[in-house]
Write a protein that holds these residues in place. Sequence first.
Motif, PDB file in Angstrom:
ATOM      1  N   UNK A 330       0.833  -1.204   0.000  1.00 26.80           N
ATOM      2  CA  UNK A 330       0.000   0.000   0.000  1.00 26.80           C
ATOM      3  C   UNK A 330       0.865   1.249   0.000  1.00 26.80           C
ATOM      4  N   UNK A 331       1.890   1.276   0.847  1.00 27.22           N
ATOM      5  CA  UNK A 331       2.779   2.440   0.907  1.00 27.22           C
ATOM      6  C   UNK A 331       3.542   2.626  -0.408  1.00 27.22           C
ATOM      7  N   UNK A 332       3.903   1.535  -1.057  1.00 21.67           N
ATOM      8  CA  UNK A 332       4.618   1.621  -2.336  1.00 21.67           C
ATOM      9  C   UNK A 332       3.738   2.264  -3.405  1.00 21.67           C
ATOM     10  N   UNK A 333       2.496   1.826  -3.488  1.00 23.15           N
ATOM     11  CA  UNK A 333       1.581   2.398  -4.477  1.00 23.15           C
ATOM     12  C   UNK A 333       1.363   3.881  -4.204  1.00 23.15           C
ATOM     13  N   UNK A 334       1.144   4.230  -2.946  1.00 21.18           N
ATOM     14  CA  UNK A 334       0.944   5.642  -2.596  1.00 21.18           C
ATOM     15  C   UNK A 334       2.171   6.482  -2.952  1.00 21.18           C
ATOM     16  N   UNK A 335       3.352   5.963  -2.658  1.00 22.89           N
ATOM     17  CA  UNK A 335       4.577   6.724  -2.902  1.00 22.89           C
ATOM     18  C   UNK A 335       4.792   6.949  -4.393  1.00 22.89           C
ATOM     19  N   UNK A 336       4.521   5.940  -5.200  1.00 21.93           N
ATOM     20  CA  UNK A 336       4.687   6.094  -6.652  1.00 21.93           C
ATOM     21  C   UNK A 336       3.700   7.115  -7.201  1.00 21.93           C
ATOM     22  N   UNK A 337       2.448   7.042  -6.737  1.00 22.86           N
ATOM     23  CA  UNK A 337       1.453   8.021  -7.188  1.00 22.86           C
ATOM     24  C   UNK A 337       1.864   9.422  -6.774  1.00 22.86           C
ATOM     25  N   UNK A 338       2.385   9.562  -5.567  1.00 21.92           N
ATOM     26  CA  UNK A 338       2.800  10.882  -5.069  1.00 21.92           C
ATOM     27  C   UNK A 338       3.950  11.441  -5.901  1.00 21.92           C
ATOM     28  N   UNK A 339       4.891  10.586  -6.289  1.00 23.71           N
ATOM     29  CA  UNK A 339       6.026  11.043  -7.103  1.00 23.71           C
ATOM     30  C   UNK A 339       5.535  11.577  -8.450  1.00 23.71           C
ATOM     31  N   UNK A 340       4.584  10.864  -9.065  1.00 28.63           N
ATOM     32  CA  UNK A 340       4.048  11.332 -10.347  1.00 28.63           C
ATOM     33  C   UNK A 340       3.277  12.631 -10.176  1.00 28.63           C
ATOM     34  N   UNK A 341       2.497  12.722  -9.099  1.00 26.29           N
ATOM     35  CA  UNK A 341       1.690  13.932  -8.865  1.00 26.29           C
ATOM     36  C   UNK A 341       2.590  15.141  -8.607  1.00 26.29           C
ATOM     37  N   UNK A 342       3.635  14.951  -7.824  1.00 26.32           N
ATOM     38  CA  UNK A 342       4.529  16.063  -7.512  1.00 26.32           C
ATOM     39  C   UNK A 342       5.255  16.566  -8.766  1.00 26.32           C
ATOM     40  N   UNK A 343       5.422  15.690  -9.750  1.00 27.08           N
ATOM     41  CA  UNK A 343       6.113  16.087 -10.977  1.00 27.08           C
ATOM     42  C   UNK A 343       5.135  16.343 -12.119  1.00 27.08           C
ATOM     43  N   UNK A 344       3.840  16.400 -11.788  1.00 35.21           N
ATOM     44  CA  UNK A 344       2.793  16.766 -12.739  1.00 35.21           C
ATOM     45  C   UNK A 344       2.863  15.949 -14.014  1.00 35.21           C
ATOM     46  N   UNK A 345       2.946  14.641 -13.839  1.00 37.00           N
ATOM     47  CA  UNK A 345       3.078  13.743 -14.977  1.00 37.00           C
ATOM     48  C   UNK A 345       2.129  12.561 -14.823  1.00 37.00           C
ATOM     49  N   UNK A 346       1.600  12.087 -15.941  1.00 30.57           N
ATOM     50  CA  UNK A 346       0.781  10.874 -15.999  1.00 30.57           C
ATOM     51  C   UNK A 346      -0.321  10.868 -14.938  1.00 30.57           C
ATOM     52  N   UNK A 347      -1.177  11.875 -14.905  1.00 33.24           N
ATOM     53  CA  UNK A 347      -2.168  11.988 -13.829  1.00 33.24           C
ATOM     54  C   UNK A 347      -3.173  10.847 -13.794  1.00 33.24           C
ATOM     55  N   UNK A 348      -3.561  10.311 -14.947  1.00 39.77           N
ATOM     56  CA  UNK A 348      -4.564   9.242 -14.954  1.00 39.77           C
ATOM     57  C   UNK A 348      -3.980   7.927 -14.436  1.00 39.77           C
ATOM     58  N   UNK A 349      -2.742   7.628 -14.828  1.00 37.59           N
ATOM     59  CA  UNK A 349      -2.098   6.426 -14.294  1.00 37.59           C
ATOM     60  C   UNK A 349      -1.820   6.575 -12.802  1.00 37.59           C
ATOM     61  N   UNK A 350      -1.364   7.759 -12.387  1.00 37.34           N
ATOM     62  CA  UNK A 350      -1.127   7.988 -10.963  1.00 37.34           C
ATOM     63  C   UNK A 350      -2.423   7.840 -10.178  1.00 37.34           C
ATOM     64  N   UNK A 351      -3.518   8.346 -10.734  1.00 40.06           N
ATOM     65  CA  UNK A 351      -4.808   8.206 -10.059  1.00 40.06           C
ATOM     66  C   UNK A 351      -5.230   6.761  -9.945  1.00 40.06           C
ATOM     67  N   UNK A 352      -4.961   5.975 -10.995  1.00 36.65           N
ATOM     68  CA  UNK A 352      -5.322   4.557 -10.929  1.00 36.65           C
ATOM     69  C   UNK A 352      -4.496   3.834  -9.860  1.00 36.65           C
ATOM     70  N   UNK A 353      -3.209   4.128  -9.787  1.00 44.23           N
ATOM     71  CA  UNK A 353      -2.360   3.512  -8.769  1.00 44.23           C
ATOM     72  C   UNK A 353      -2.841   3.904  -7.373  1.00 44.23           C
TER      73      UNK A 353
END
Length: 381
Positions: A330-353
């Motif tokens: 769970x923490x791994x998925x959250x951390x990966x989504x957070x990294x994408x969100x902080x860099x404003x990239x791939x928002x739909x994939x980050x949201x799915x994760x």
Amino acid sequence: MPTPPADPSATTFPLPDRSGLEALLTKAFGVPVVLDRLEHLAPWAVLRAYLAGPEAGLPASVIVKWLRSHPSGLRMDAGQVVTERAALRFLSEDLGLGLAPRVLADDMAASLLVLEDLTPRTPLDQVLRRDGAAPPPAGLAAFARALGELGAATAGHAEPYLARQPAVGPDPMYAGADAWRRAMEYGAGFGVALPGPAEAELARLLAELADPGPFLALTNGDSEANNFLAAGGDGRLIDFEFADYRHTLISAVCLYVPGPAWLTVSDPIATGLEAGYRRALARGVPEAEDDHLFGFGLASACLTWAATRLTRFPALDARAPGERSRLQMVFTLDAAARAAEEHRALPHLAGWIRRAAQALRRRWPDTDVERTAYPAYVPRR
């Protein structure tokens, strides 16, 4: 990022022949070498060999690596020894870099390497387990910087590396498309289907990792804290058994997303680790200074690592409540989504994760806790 065997204690390690080692070192150094003692560095197929009264100019000790004999171990393929020899010789002999140990001798028929002993440097994971990460130790900044330096120094130099180590087919460590296919299948199974807009992003992500452009560089294939030997603000990268030319930002994932050993990592932006990594990388890859290019590549690498870890869902779902590997997932998925969100990239994939993490929290109620309740670099076990 390979994971260790499920039960390293069950792995057997018959030591290399002592007289054979003495003969190999004698040939390499050009003077008679007698070994004083051999120290097995458990739990791996690695030992430290101490030379008896070494002559001037000879090292007091060397590191010896060989293949495992246990069928569940990772180091079963003789090609991994060939790969490590090629990568280390490429770095030290072709590029003149001091980022990794030098190869002192080798016996490919016996799948054996003799390497420079980097003692008294200490594995960074041991430092983090002992001292924690608040404030971040100097070794952590050195680790981030070394990863960037490796990418900077090797970008654009694939040809001399491939002359030492010809390409042998698909990269076994980063089969991104297959990992995403399986992750999507499992996600749909627990109620989180990939939305249409994310499919277009996924195609772009896979294209980025398959064709990194200026970000193509050598990585060791297992960029984790246990594979960095630190001494204050200095250190060396080790374990190049899975080295290859691939997207260099794959090596930075460990700064943002927990690897197999950890529940949490630090915030690389707040701690300055990202800035140090990018400065070092930009010396050879100027595109690292471009926020859009860097952010897209980093998000692609982090989200793919999360998808790769999500393929472990069936095994974790079968485990008992309270098993910390579930919390790590769970923490791994959250951390990966957070990294994408902080860099404003791939928002739909980050949201799915992120939705996958939320669904797993509902499925595994014992994982429904806030990451902020844990400090950085909490061990999984």
